[in-house]
Scaffold this active site. Structure first.
Site, PDB file in Angstrom:
ATOM      1  N   HIS A  17       0.871  -1.049   0.045  1.00  0.00           N
ATOM      2  CA  HIS A  17       0.059   0.121  -0.163  1.00  0.00           C
ATOM      3  C   HIS A  17       0.935   1.311   0.014  1.00  0.00           C
ATOM      4  O   HIS A  17       2.034   1.017  -0.207  1.00  0.00           O
ATOM      5  CB  HIS A  17      -0.968  -0.156   1.113  1.00  0.00           C
ATOM      6  CG  HIS A  17      -0.212  -0.385   2.534  1.00  0.00           C
ATOM      7  ND1 HIS A  17       0.526   0.715   3.046  1.00  0.00           N
ATOM      8  CD2 HIS A  17      -0.414  -1.221   3.682  1.00  0.00           C
ATOM      9  CE1 HIS A  17       1.073   0.162   4.142  1.00  0.00           C
ATOM     10  NE2 HIS A  17       0.355  -0.753   4.711  1.00  0.00           N
ATOM     11  N   HIS A  20       3.968   1.495   2.189  1.00  0.00           N
ATOM     12  CA  HIS A  20       5.359   0.777   1.613  1.00  0.00           C
ATOM     13  C   HIS A  20       5.843   1.497   0.626  1.00  0.00           C
ATOM     14  O   HIS A  20       7.257   1.763   0.361  1.00  0.00           O
ATOM     15  CB  HIS A  20       4.936  -0.651   0.981  1.00  0.00           C
ATOM     16  CG  HIS A  20       4.225  -1.665   2.070  1.00  0.00           C
ATOM     17  ND1 HIS A  20       2.904  -1.927   2.077  1.00  0.00           N
ATOM     18  CD2 HIS A  20       4.760  -2.155   3.184  1.00  0.00           C
ATOM     19  CE1 HIS A  20       2.520  -2.750   2.680  1.00  0.00           C
ATOM     20  NE2 HIS A  20       3.572  -2.795   3.703  1.00  0.00           N
ATOM     21  N   CYS A 125       0.901 -10.315  20.586  1.00  0.00           N
ATOM     22  CA  CYS A 125      -0.093  -9.822  19.629  1.00  0.00           C
ATOM     23  C   CYS A 125       0.164 -10.710  18.297  1.00  0.00           C
ATOM     24  O   CYS A 125       1.556 -10.697  17.870  1.00  0.00           O
ATOM     25  CB  CYS A 125       0.137  -8.467  19.330  1.00  0.00           C
ATOM     26  SG  CYS A 125      -0.862  -7.798  17.655  1.00  0.00           S
ATOM     27  N   CYS A 128       1.013  -8.509  15.467  1.00  0.00           N
ATOM     28  CA  CYS A 128       2.606  -8.007  15.151  1.00  0.00           C
ATOM     29  C   CYS A 128       3.669  -9.211  15.382  1.00  0.00           C
ATOM     30  O   CYS A 128       4.515  -9.001  15.085  1.00  0.00           O
ATOM     31  CB  CYS A 128       2.772  -7.229  16.462  1.00  0.00           C
ATOM     32  SG  CYS A 128       1.786  -5.771  16.579  1.00  0.00           S
ATOM     33  N   CYS A 142      -2.952  -4.064  21.910  1.00  0.00           N
ATOM     34  CA  CYS A 142      -1.735  -3.937  21.281  1.00  0.00           C
ATOM     35  C   CYS A 142      -1.720  -2.420  20.934  1.00  0.00           C
ATOM     36  O   CYS A 142      -2.702  -1.930  20.322  1.00  0.00           O
ATOM     37  CB  CYS A 142      -1.782  -4.776  19.913  1.00  0.00           C
ATOM     38  SG  CYS A 142      -0.694  -4.051  18.950  1.00  0.00           S
ATOM     39  N   HIS A 145      -2.107  -2.420  16.863  1.00  0.00           N
ATOM     40  CA  HIS A 145      -3.515  -3.033  15.981  1.00  0.00           C
ATOM     41  C   HIS A 145      -4.673  -2.700  16.821  1.00  0.00           C
ATOM     42  O   HIS A 145      -5.814  -2.809  16.312  1.00  0.00           O
ATOM     43  CB  HIS A 145      -3.309  -4.357  15.911  1.00  0.00           C
ATOM     44  CG  HIS A 145      -2.293  -4.832  14.994  1.00  0.00           C
ATOM     45  ND1 HIS A 145      -0.793  -5.219  15.337  1.00  0.00           N
ATOM     46  CD2 HIS A 145      -2.406  -4.908  13.480  1.00  0.00           C
ATOM     47  CE1 HIS A 145      -0.292  -5.330  14.235  1.00  0.00           C
ATOM     48  NE2 HIS A 145      -0.942  -5.149  13.149  1.00  0.00           N
ATOM     49  N   LYS A 291      -3.678   5.128  10.645  1.00  0.00           N
ATOM     50  CA  LYS A 291      -2.634   4.931  10.078  1.00  0.00           C
ATOM     51  C   LYS A 291      -2.866   3.723   8.866  1.00  0.00           C
ATOM     52  O   LYS A 291      -3.890   2.918   8.991  1.00  0.00           O
ATOM     53  CB  LYS A 291      -1.692   3.661  10.939  1.00  0.00           C
ATOM     54  CG  LYS A 291      -0.197   3.379  10.225  1.00  0.00           C
ATOM     55  CD  LYS A 291       0.249   2.317  11.063  1.00  0.00           C
ATOM     56  CE  LYS A 291       1.513   2.049  10.264  1.00  0.00           C
ATOM     57  NZ  LYS A 291       1.788   0.443  10.205  1.00  0.00           N
ATOM     58  N   LYS A 294      -2.643  -2.794   6.603  1.00  0.00           N
ATOM     59  CA  LYS A 294      -3.010  -4.171   6.137  1.00  0.00           C
ATOM     60  C   LYS A 294      -4.357  -4.438   7.066  1.00  0.00           C
ATOM     61  O   LYS A 294      -5.356  -4.993   6.096  1.00  0.00           O
ATOM     62  CB  LYS A 294      -2.156  -5.097   5.939  1.00  0.00           C
ATOM     63  CG  LYS A 294      -1.118  -4.899   4.789  1.00  0.00           C
ATOM     64  CD  LYS A 294      -0.044  -6.019   4.880  1.00  0.00           C
ATOM     65  CE  LYS A 294       1.113  -5.595   5.960  1.00  0.00           C
ATOM     66  NZ  LYS A 294       2.360  -6.257   5.441  1.00  0.00           N
TER      67      LYS A 294
HETATM   68 ZN   LIG Z   1      -0.309  -5.868  17.064  1.00  0.00          ZN
END
Ligand SMILES: [Zn+2]
Length: 501
Positions: A17, A20, A125, A128, A142, A145, A291, A294
């Site tokens: 995305h 990146h 997590c 992660c 997390c 996330h 943010k 994904k």
């Molecule tokens: Zn996470």
């Protein structure tokens, strides 16, 4: 000297995305500047393809894992061309060569006693693939996330992180700016000063999609260890050695700072290797304040769509022009379009076209300082101001601040446009003397040629298009070419950048 610039080794569990693309563009700008500065810089990117998360994502898609990572890796590989990025190395952590490297590194760390078998219990997590200490969590969630972590207890190999804390701390104190922007270095120093570090869990059980721990098939190597050493795999694949990590600049997002600024250098210290030359850390692009990630589908922006709309140069320019590395920025296509049109189309390309048109019409494409006689004060003032702005741009590149490069060049463009309009060289036959016109066009041509070279790491296509009219090629130019020249030759006056709609 051979130097290396890296993007992160991207985790291949989804489509690439804009986030990146941003990392890649920043790395490419750094890479192109290094080349322009005379280094043989090698651009490294790749995909990190192991771990439980990838295995379970592939399973959820009813796809064979190997096929899944091949497809994702190909998507990352295809990301670069539309952005005019040409990596020299694309490393895949599932490559045999890389796996052999990990096995070898592991054995060295084990032999040194830096890795030992123990047990780990902590808050984990899955997204992660990382344990969190309680102070890093938001309640039970997390910090990246926002999803609930799981308490996991399992046998694991541990790396003696604490053993290297003081050495790393001393290194960061002695080398301010080795992480840029500096406040990221200060944040890591603060963590290192906060007290002993827990040993780092570096293997996983119950996951067979990874590099097997030598002589212990129950464990696979923690994906982050696997990924970080991908940098060295890539360097050594190019006839470099492990020592070349000292000539390596890592470009990375702030979310993976800890892995690069804490774990990675401690692992390198354990292996008695030098530390990376620089970490260039960038903040995030957000969509409506979230943010780009994904795991948050609403935020996925396909970089290729943006590049088609804005052109590759336009997207590259907008991403670095809109905000400094240290600040988050909200993606706004309309603002991107406005910036690109104002700076690249109007301020730069239009000025080049108008000035080159006059030079070809009035002076048959050739002006040298001899026949311009002594330049008047206004010309000299602008030229000396140009020298300063170009120097500012060089300093900004050297300190990995592309935003500041664009600021300096935009100011120079504004002053040059002001000069051009004030002196109105197009009025040659309507009251402006030919000497006045000759000097004006000569000075403007000199400056736009310099700007084209200076901006080339950011907008390579536009820069080459402009430079071609001056008979120059980026393939052979060096930064030293950004200097006053007493002769300008112009072969045409085309439109170098169309306004974006
Ligand atoms: Zn996470």
């Amino acid at each position: 000297m051979t130097t290396f610039t890296t993007t992160p080794i991207f985790y291949a569990n989804g489509e690439p995305h804009l986030g990146h693309a941003y990392s890649g563009i920043l790395a490419d700008i750094c890479h192109r500047y290094q080349r322009l500065a005379g280094h043989n810089d090698v651009l490294i990117t790749g995909t990190d393809e192991h771990g439980k998360k990838i295995a379970s994502t592939a399973e959820a898609h009813h796809t064979d894992i190997r096929e899944f990572v091949d497809q994702k890796s190909a998507a990352f590989s295809a990301l670069w061309r539309p952005l005019v990025i040409e990596p020299d190395v694309f490393v895949r952590t599932t490559d045999t060569y890389h796996k052999a490297h990990i096995t070898e590194v592991w054995s060295r760390l084990l032999a040194k006693g830096d890795i030992y078998l123990g047990a780990y219990s902590g808050e984990y997590c899955v997204a992660c693939e990382q344990y969190y200490s309680e102070r890093d969590l938001n309640g039970r969630q997390c910090p990246v996330h926002g999803r609930e972590v799981e308490t996991i207890s399992e046998p694991t190999y541990l790396f003696k992180l604490e053993h290297y804390r003081q050495s790393l701390l001393a290194y960061y104190h002695a080398n301010p700016g080795v992480i840029t922007p500096l406040h990221y270095q200060e944040a890591i120093i603060e963590q290192l000063e906060a007290g002993p570090l827990e040993d780092l869990s570096v293997s996983r059980i119950n996951n067979n999609w990874g590099v097997e721990v030598p002589n212990d098939q129950e464990h696979t190597v923690y994906v982050w260890i696997d990924a970080l050493f991908g940098y060295i795999t890539a360097i050594t694949s190019q006839d470099g050695s492990e020592q070349d990590i000292a000539n390596t600049v890592h470009v990375l997002g702030k979310d993976i700072l800890k892995f690069h600024a804490l774990y990675w250098p401690c692992l390198l210290l354990a292996l008695e290797l030098p530390l990376p030359r620089k970490l260039v850390v960038h903040s995030w692009w957000t969509i409506e304040g979230e943010k780009i990630s994904k795991s948050n589908p609403d935020t996925i922006v396909n970089p290729e769509v943006f590049a088609k709309r804005l052109t590759a140069d336009g997207l590259r320019y907008a991403l670095v022009r809109q905000k400094p590395l240290s600040r988050d920025g909200n993606v706004s296509l309309s603002e991107f379009i406005e910036t690109v049109n104002a700076d690249l189309a109007n301020s730069f390309a239009n000025l080049v076209k108008r000035n080159n048109t006059l030079i070809t019409q009035y002076f048959a494409g050739h002006i040298s300082q001899d026949n311009a006689i002594a330049l008047d004060d206004e010309c000299l003032l602008l030229l000396s101001s140009a020298e300063e702005y170009i120097q500012q741009a060089a300093t900004a590149y050297q300190s990995f601040s592309p935003f500041e490069v664009t600021l300096a060049l935009k100011q120079l463009l504004d002053e040059t446009n002001g000069f051009f309009h004030h002196r109105s060289p197009w009025l040659m036959n309507k009251g402006k003397g030919s000497q006045h016109v000759r000097q004006t066009c000569f000075v403007v041509a000199n400056i736009v040629r310099q700007i084209a070279i200076a901006i080339s790491p950011i907008t390579p296509i536009l820069a080459q298009s402009v430079l071609s009219e001056f008979g120059l090629s980026l393939k052979t130019l060096k930064w030293e070419s950004v200097a006053f020249t007493d002769e300008v030759n112009v072969t045409g006056a085309k439109s170098h950048f169309q306004r974006v709609k």
